[in-house]
Design an enzyme around this catalytic site. Structure first.
Site, PDB file in Angstrom:
ATOM      1  N   ASN A 153       5.122   4.026  -4.336  1.00  0.00           N
ATOM      2  CA  ASN A 153       4.258   2.876  -4.582  1.00  0.00           C
ATOM      3  C   ASN A 153       2.770   3.176  -4.478  1.00  0.00           C
ATOM      4  OD1 ASN A 153       4.922   3.193  -1.809  1.00  0.00           O
ATOM      5  ND2 ASN A 153       4.307   1.095  -1.361  1.00  0.00           N
ATOM      6  N   GLY A 228       8.918   5.083   3.413  1.00  0.00           N
ATOM      7  CA  GLY A 228       9.926   4.640   2.457  1.00  0.00           C
ATOM      8  C   GLY A 228      10.795   3.550   3.044  1.00  0.00           C
ATOM      9  N   SER A 229      12.044   3.507   2.611  1.00  0.00           N
ATOM     10  CA  SER A 229      12.950   2.437   3.036  1.00  0.00           C
ATOM     11  C   SER A 229      13.442   2.658   4.460  1.00  0.00           C
ATOM     12  CB  SER A 229      14.155   2.347   2.089  1.00  0.00           C
ATOM     13  OG  SER A 229      15.053   3.421   2.328  1.00  0.00           O
ATOM     14  N   GLU A 248       7.151   5.171   8.515  1.00  0.00           N
ATOM     15  CA  GLU A 248       6.455   3.990   8.002  1.00  0.00           C
ATOM     16  C   GLU A 248       7.395   3.347   6.992  1.00  0.00           C
ATOM     17  OE1 GLU A 248       3.830   2.836   9.222  1.00  0.00           O
ATOM     18  OE2 GLU A 248       3.102   4.541  10.378  1.00  0.00           O
ATOM     19  N   LEU A 249       7.997   2.229   7.408  1.00  0.00           N
ATOM     20  CA  LEU A 249       9.111   1.664   6.651  1.00  0.00           C
ATOM     21  C   LEU A 249       8.741   0.314   6.038  1.00  0.00           C
ATOM     22  CD1 LEU A 249      11.875   2.721   9.200  1.00  0.00           C
ATOM     23  CD2 LEU A 249      10.978   4.002   7.243  1.00  0.00           C
ATOM     24  N   CYS A 286       4.504  -2.500   1.319  1.00  0.00           N
ATOM     25  CA  CYS A 286       5.195  -2.921   2.541  1.00  0.00           C
ATOM     26  C   CYS A 286       4.517  -4.110   3.212  1.00  0.00           C
ATOM     27  CB  CYS A 286       5.275  -1.753   3.531  1.00  0.00           C
ATOM     28  SG  CYS A 286       6.192  -0.346   2.906  1.00  0.00           S
ATOM     29  N   GLU A 380      13.442  -7.017   2.505  1.00  0.00           N
ATOM     30  CA  GLU A 380      12.157  -6.777   1.845  1.00  0.00           C
ATOM     31  C   GLU A 380      12.371  -6.803   0.340  1.00  0.00           C
ATOM     32  OE1 GLU A 380       8.560  -3.539   2.112  1.00  0.00           O
ATOM     33  OE2 GLU A 380      10.623  -2.782   2.133  1.00  0.00           O
TER      34      GLU A 380
END
Length: 480
Positions: A153, A228-229, A248-249, A286, A380
């Site tokens: 992203n 990511g996820s 970092e989710l 996010c 999300e």
């Protein structure tokens, strides 16, 4: 003829024995082909990074800072070229792509400044009789080689958030860009290759996702930084419990609008920011606004303004300067968003605007009366969809914001200073933005979440601390 992009192996160009295509998500056109490293080349990169660790860690600060300054300068010089590339591979509107290049430039500039002023800490130890004549010098040293795994992203800026802090502390890094968007990272490699950084101190390897587990498990890569996820992130953490892992989710960020934020100007500002930041990057951030939690006293007026401003968001070809919302990363992503909205509607949600798909583009969408058992209420969405929720008072608003498995950032629209401090105290998130949407991020500030939104913090200085450990040297026999 379509260009096949080489990758960067220990600081030099290299080609593998296969390639894959990168296509523009708006029209499906071929953007380029990318060479895939062989297993032997991946091994060479890891071995080179391991060998480079003591050399890189010992480089003078001015060498690392000069390299970081050079990257910032070159990003500024190549802004339009790189922005067009981001739009081509990612599909985000060109105006947001230009902003991403500017942010990446700032990340490298901040890293250069931090590399110069990271001095360690001193501590006198004669505060007790046993420490007489003793003095401590505390410095930070790299934990080891870093494996940076980046998402699609923000294909440049989130790579920058891994590369720049690693260079600043002298930690070799291997970057694995997202397969959908590797080209921006490869251009960053071009710029890094213009510096005097030691051989082996960095590589950019566009390996397929199925080869990631082998890299994750490699004992020579003791530090993993993943964005990511949450599903993949926690799989990584669980698979390597003794490694230092930063995650970092995801998030489903809330924008809370309280009763005191009630003037026409207040609601106009809140609605503008909510509409913009539920749809920027196609909602693929996010910290995009996913939930709007509004006090009953302002709900109706706010909802009317939000719907109007969401309807005013311009969709279309992301290369057009006037377009606000481009396609999602691919058509499957848009189909998933479509199915989640259909699920919400089937369970009782009302579509106030949007709710349609055209290929990989999903129309900016506002939902009301979203039932708690809808997928959209918990997961999300990572698309241009927001839901409106009516609450009574601050207690109910903050409880609703906290009613989530995620905790990345929240926005609170209030003028009351006591409420602002209460929000920081009570909201279960890593960042609270007062008077704005939760989507604000300054690249030098600590950034990260709690709960299922991850562990650790990015932001240049925070990431530098995360990539290093404290080592104490005690000097003895001093006359202090």
């Amino acid at each position: 003829m379509t260009t096949t992009h080489e990758f960067w192996l220990a600081g030099r160009r290299a080609s593998g024995d296969g390639d894959f295509e990168v296509r523009h998500s708006y029209d499906g056109s071929l953007v380029g082909k990318v060479s895939v490293p062989t297993d032997a080349q991946v091994e060479e990169a890891v071995a080179a990074a391991t060998a480079a660790l003591p050399v890189f860690a010992a480089t003078p600060a001015h060498v690392r800072a000069a390299a970081l300054d050079h990257v910032a300068k070159r990003l500024g010089e190549r802004t339009e070229e790189i922005a067009q590339l981001i739009t081509a591979e990612n599909g985000k509107p060109i105006k947001w792509a230009r902003g991403e290049v500017g942010r990446a430039l700032s990340v490298f500039r901040w890293a250069a400044e931090e590399a110069r002023r990271t001095n360690g800490e001193t501590m006198r130890l004669d505060t007790d009789p046993g420490g007489v004549g003793r003095f401590a010098l505390i410095r930070r040293f790299p934990r080891g080689v870093v494996l940076g795994i980046a998402p699609f992203n923000f294909p440049l800026n989130l790579v920058a958030h891994k590369v720049a802090p690693a260079i600043a502390v002298g930690a070799p890094i291997i970057i694995k860009p997202a397969p959908a968007t590797p080209l921006s990272a490869l251009v960053l490699g071009e710029i890094l290759a213009e510096t005097d950084l030691p051989a082996g101190s960095w590589s950019v390897l566009p390996v397929p996702n199925e080869k990631m587990p082998a890299l994750v498990q490699d004992d020579r890569l003791p530090v993993i930084s993943f964005t990511g996820s949450d599903k993949v992130g926690y799989q990584i953490m669980d698979s390597v419990p003794r490694k230092h892992v930063t995650l970092e989710l995801g998030g489903n960020a809330a924008a809370v609008v309280l009763a005191d934020y009630s003037s026409e100007a207040d609601l106009e500002w809140a609605a503008t920011r909510i509409a913009m930041f539920s749809n920027y990057q196609g909602g693929q951030s996010c910290i995009s606004v996913q939930r709007v939690i509004a006090d009953a006293s302002v709900y109706d007026a706010l909802a009317e303004k939000v719907v109007a401003k969401v309807q005013a968001q311009v969709t279309g070809d992301p290369k057009d300067d006037t377009v606000d919302v481009g396609p999602l990363v691919d058509e499957n992503a848009a189909k998933r968003v479509e199915s989640w909205v259909e699920d919400a509607v089937a369970k009782g949600a009302k579509v106030l605007t949007g709710g349609t798909r055209d290929g990989a583009t999903y129309a900016p969408t506002v939902l009301a009366e979203l039932p708690a058992d809808a997928i959209l209420a918990r997961a999300e969405v990572f698309g241009p969809v927001l839901s409106l929720h009516r609450v009574d008072g601050v207690d109910e608003a903050f409880a609703a914001a906290n009613d989530s498995a995620y905790g990345l950032q929240a926005g609170v629209f209030t003028h009351d200073l006591q409420t602002a401090f209460r929000a920081q105290r009570e909201l279960e998130v890593g960042g609270v933005i007062i008077g704005d949407a939760p989507s604000f991020r300054a690249d030098q500030m600590p950034y990260g979440g709690v709960k299922d939104s991850g562990v650790g913090r990015e932001g240049v200085k925070s990431a530098m601390e995360d990539l290093t450990y404290e080592k104490v040297m005690v000097l003895t026999g001093l006359d202090l």
